[in-house]
Scaffold this active site. Structure first.
Site, PDB file in Angstrom:
ATOM      1  N   PRO A  72       0.533  -1.478   0.042  1.00  0.00           N
ATOM      2  CG  PRO A  72      -0.123  -1.213   2.307  1.00  0.00           C
ATOM      3  CD  PRO A  72       0.589  -1.821   1.117  1.00  0.00           C
ATOM      4  CG  ASN A  73       1.184   3.737  -2.915  1.00  0.00           C
ATOM      5  OD1 ASN A  73       0.010   4.539  -3.468  1.00  0.00           O
ATOM      6  ND2 ASN A  73       0.618   2.912  -4.463  1.00  0.00           N
ATOM      7  CB  VAL A 100       3.787   1.074   3.867  1.00  0.00           C
ATOM      8  CG1 VAL A 100       2.521   0.874   4.531  1.00  0.00           C
ATOM      9  CG2 VAL A 100       4.853   1.334   4.964  1.00  0.00           C
ATOM     10  CE  LYS A 101       6.196   4.035  -4.868  1.00  0.00           C
ATOM     11  NZ  LYS A 101       5.391   3.662  -6.379  1.00  0.00           N
ATOM     12  CG  LEU A 102       6.173   8.064   3.469  1.00  0.00           C
ATOM     13  CD1 LEU A 102       5.173   8.126   3.901  1.00  0.00           C
ATOM     14  CD2 LEU A 102       7.380   8.336   4.870  1.00  0.00           C
TER      15      LEU A 102
END
Length: 114
Positions: A72-73, A100-102
């Site tokens: 999820p980003n 996660v992808k920030l």
């Protein structure tokens, strides 16, 4: 030398990360991911229904849990506060998911001539 990708102790056979945006519908998304052979699928929490909209199709119904690792980003967030709130939503929707992808976009400024 190994061809495997290792991220935070997780090992992946494919180095290809594929997003879920830009497809006609969730069925086409599933077909594209299958054809690509990816193991990691990025999902823009603010743009894709993962259950937050109960009356709309849910992407998770099209992706086998045992086949893909969701990433999820926070696409579309303009502040750290928005990103954190979005990731908390992702964690809730994805059963305490922590991979996660920030993404935080720069603050938009409008310059006016003096």
């Amino acid at each position: 030398m190994s061809d495997q990708l290792v991220i935070a102790g997780r090992t992946f056979s494919s180095r290809l990360l594929v997003g879920t945006g830009k497809y006609r519908d969730f069925q086409q998304t599933a077909e594209a991911l299958d054809a690509a052979g990816t193991e990691i699928v990025t999902v823009a929490i603010r743009r894709v229904n993962l259950g937050q909209n109960a009356n709309e199709p849910n992407l998770l119904d099209f992706l086998p849990k045992n086949r893909y690792n969701l990433l999820p980003n926070t696409a579309g967030c303009y502040s750290a506060e928005d990103a954190i709130r979005t990731l908390r939503l992702a964690r809730e929707l994805l059963d305490d998911h922590r991979f996660v992808k920030l993404e935080v976009l720069g603050i938009r400024t409008i310059c006016t001539p003096m």
